[in-house]
Write an enzyme that holds these catalytic residues in place. Sequence first.
Site, short mmCIF file in Angstrom:
data_model
loop_
_atom_site.label_atom_id
_atom_site.label_comp_id
_atom_site.label_asym_id
_atom_site.label_seq_id
_atom_site.Cartn_x
_atom_site.Cartn_y
_atom_site.Cartn_z
N LYS A 1 -68.71 10.00 -22.07
CA LYS A 1 -67.54 10.52 -21.35
C LYS A 1 -67.34 12.00 -21.70
O LYS A 1 -67.17 12.84 -20.82
CB LYS A 1 -66.30 9.71 -21.70
CG LYS A 1 -65.05 10.24 -21.03
CD LYS A 1 -63.84 9.38 -21.27
CE LYS A 1 -62.62 10.06 -20.67
NZ LYS A 1 -61.39 9.31 -20.84
N GLU B 1 -73.43 11.42 -32.25
CA GLU B 1 -74.58 10.50 -32.27
C GLU B 1 -75.37 10.61 -30.97
O GLU B 1 -76.61 10.68 -30.96
CB GLU B 1 -74.10 9.05 -32.45
CG GLU B 1 -73.44 8.75 -33.78
CD GLU B 1 -71.93 8.95 -33.76
OE1 GLU B 1 -71.44 9.82 -32.98
OE2 GLU B 1 -71.24 8.27 -34.53
N GLY C 1 -63.07 5.33 -22.36
CA GLY C 1 -64.45 5.05 -22.77
C GLY C 1 -64.75 3.56 -22.81
O GLY C 1 -65.77 3.10 -22.28
N ARG C 2 -63.87 2.77 -23.41
CA ARG C 2 -64.14 1.33 -23.55
C ARG C 2 -63.84 0.56 -22.27
O ARG C 2 -63.95 -0.66 -22.23
CB ARG C 2 -63.40 0.76 -24.76
CG ARG C 2 -61.90 0.98 -24.75
CD ARG C 2 -61.28 0.64 -26.11
NE ARG C 2 -59.90 1.10 -26.18
CZ ARG C 2 -59.52 2.32 -26.51
NH1 ARG C 2 -60.44 3.24 -26.81
NH2 ARG C 2 -58.25 2.66 -26.56
N GLU D 1 -60.17 -1.26 -30.82
CA GLU D 1 -59.93 0.16 -30.57
C GLU D 1 -58.71 0.34 -29.67
O GLU D 1 -58.02 1.35 -29.76
CB GLU D 1 -61.17 0.81 -29.92
CG GLU D 1 -61.16 2.32 -30.03
CD GLU D 1 -62.50 2.98 -29.68
OE1 GLU D 1 -63.25 3.34 -30.59
OE2 GLU D 1 -62.78 3.13 -28.48
N HIS E 1 -74.17 -22.22 -38.58
CA HIS E 1 -74.96 -22.27 -39.81
C HIS E 1 -74.68 -21.04 -40.67
O HIS E 1 -75.48 -20.69 -41.53
CB HIS E 1 -76.44 -22.38 -39.45
CG HIS E 1 -76.71 -23.61 -38.64
ND1 HIS E 1 -76.94 -24.84 -39.20
CD2 HIS E 1 -76.69 -23.82 -37.30
CE1 HIS E 1 -77.09 -25.75 -38.25
NE2 HIS E 1 -76.94 -25.15 -37.08
N LYS F 1 -64.62 11.26 -38.29
CA LYS F 1 -65.52 12.23 -37.62
C LYS F 1 -65.31 13.62 -38.21
O LYS F 1 -66.26 14.36 -38.46
CB LYS F 1 -65.21 12.29 -36.11
CG LYS F 1 -65.66 11.10 -35.31
CD LYS F 1 -65.44 11.37 -33.81
CE LYS F 1 -65.50 10.11 -33.00
NZ LYS F 1 -65.10 10.28 -31.61
O1 F6P Z 1 -65.52 5.59 -31.04
C1 F6P Z 1 -64.72 6.53 -30.41
C2 F6P Z 1 -65.14 6.80 -29.00
O2 F6P Z 1 -64.39 7.87 -28.58
C3 F6P Z 1 -64.97 5.59 -28.05
O3 F6P Z 1 -63.68 5.45 -27.60
C4 F6P Z 1 -65.96 5.92 -26.99
O4 F6P Z 1 -66.26 4.79 -26.20
C5 F6P Z 1 -67.12 6.40 -27.83
O5 F6P Z 1 -66.53 7.14 -28.87
C6 F6P Z 1 -68.13 7.25 -27.10
O6 F6P Z 1 -67.55 8.37 -26.53
P1 F6P Z 1 -68.29 9.20 -25.40
O7 F6P Z 1 -68.45 8.31 -24.23
O8 F6P Z 1 -67.40 10.36 -25.12
O9 F6P Z 1 -69.62 9.63 -25.94
#
Ligand code: F6P
Length: 522
Positions: free
Chosen positions: A201, A207, A267-268, A353, A384, A493
């Site tokens: 987003k 990452e 995002g979620r 979240e 199990h 972060k």
């Molecule tokens: O973990 C935090 C977060 O902001 C989530 O809400 C989101 O889904 C994820 O990081 C990835 O964010 P982006 O889509 O901006 O890379």
Amino acid sequence: MSHPSAAWQALLAHREALSTTRIDGLFASDPRRGPAFTFRCGGLALDLSKQQLTAETLRLLLALAAEREVAGARERLFSGAVVNVTENRPALHTALRGEEHVHVGASDVLPEIERCRERMRTLATAVREGAWRGATGEALTHVLAIGIGGSYLGPKLVVEALAPTHPGPAVQFLANVDPTAADDALAGLDPARTLVVVASKTFTTQETMVNARRVRQWMLAGYEKSALPPDSVIARHFIAATANTRAAGDFGIPEANVFPFADWVGGRYSVWSSVGLPIALALGMPAFERFLAGAHAVDLEFRSTPAERNAPLLFALAGIWNRNFLDIPVHVVLPYAQRLASLPGYLQQLEMESNGKRVAADGSPVASPSCPALFGEPGTLGQHAFHQWLHQGTDSVSVDFVVVAKPMGSDTEAHRLLLAHAAAQSEALMTGRITDNPHRDCPGNRPSTTIVLPALDAASLGALVALYEHKVFVQGVIWGINSFDQYGVELGKEIAGKIEPALRGDAASLHPATRHLLGLLQ
Ligand code: F6P
């Protein structure tokens, strides 16, 4: 937000009255309890009969929902009002799977949504049919989907659940910044045959950007011997799904390959947007649209079904009862479907979240415990591992069983066995067992919900995810929480941002505990 309100107090009093009532006792006194507590939605059956509640409990919970004005909040959600108050924007994921003209300010969001869907269809069809090829003309047989959190969990859940029935390019996911994740993902891939989808987003998530840069390098290295300019390689092999189109452009992805979505898509909650491209690529756009349609059916029912039969609402209220009145701190999700192995992880983000918060939308402390901890495993694997704890542990727990009626896979007998185990576990959690040996005793009376999918198909999966989304929304309203921000993830972060450069140089400015830890890592 202040408790106890009149409705809350009535529920507290009711809890006392119900404290000695066992769930199996409720079945004994009401032969119609099963059907009476089963609700339908989007083709799914939601069986609440093994919850520790009565018709009176539901009546009081519905009074709480009325007191908290859930119906009004629901209308604000669907109509594009600013429900994400801390970030001052709507949360309109429901618009992504509908055909309604919803307005944000003066602008109708539908044309842009439809345009994006059409572009997704064109791309998915072209890749699947071999019209879109790699820079040297090879068919694209693999998709590497890079993203994390909401830009990863949803597509992964859906592709895993449905991929075997819809052959298309093989989709792999790359989320973790751990370099072995990229090593492993790239090991079996041929750059000339790989399409890379970077979903983010913000297009700034560390990452994702580290992985995207590494994969870009790998891709260009793969074309080193060709005379092709890097831009033309990227143009054939890199796609972006993002709300930050400028950053995607800065990364080098041409505009024609950028599939934008609006900042009012959380995002979620973004699997319904262009973040779902890996689904459309793997399964075809028609399957993705059936996924959207399944969710949309739930939206319509959530919006219009009377409260007493409104499955998402009642699902949420049963959770409130367990969390706030039966004081249950842990919720376990058990999909009895190997292909839904990623469901618990998906729901961890969706629920924890969204509602793992201690401050209400108005900035005051929440008046009651909010989101329980959530974990899970596919059945029968968990049996199990941690089911011992479910049956005999000292903490109380609530459980969701997710089962699929239509046999999955090639062995109907084995599927029957799987269903037998799901039914047995929910019965055992309810009845427990008292013997003459305390080591063998199980207290029982552990509440569970069972969600039945008629089949593990795109529409049912869309309905399932939407059911959980609306559960989370209603619970957020009851707790007074803004379910659409996630400020809690920022602190770590920020600290990582200070530690990472210090790891390469002077660590003196770091917290002594961190200096100590880094010493152990030398
Ligand atoms: O973990 C935090 C977060 O902001 C989530 O809400 C989101 O889904 C994820 O990081 C990835 O964010 P982006 O889509 O901006 O890379």
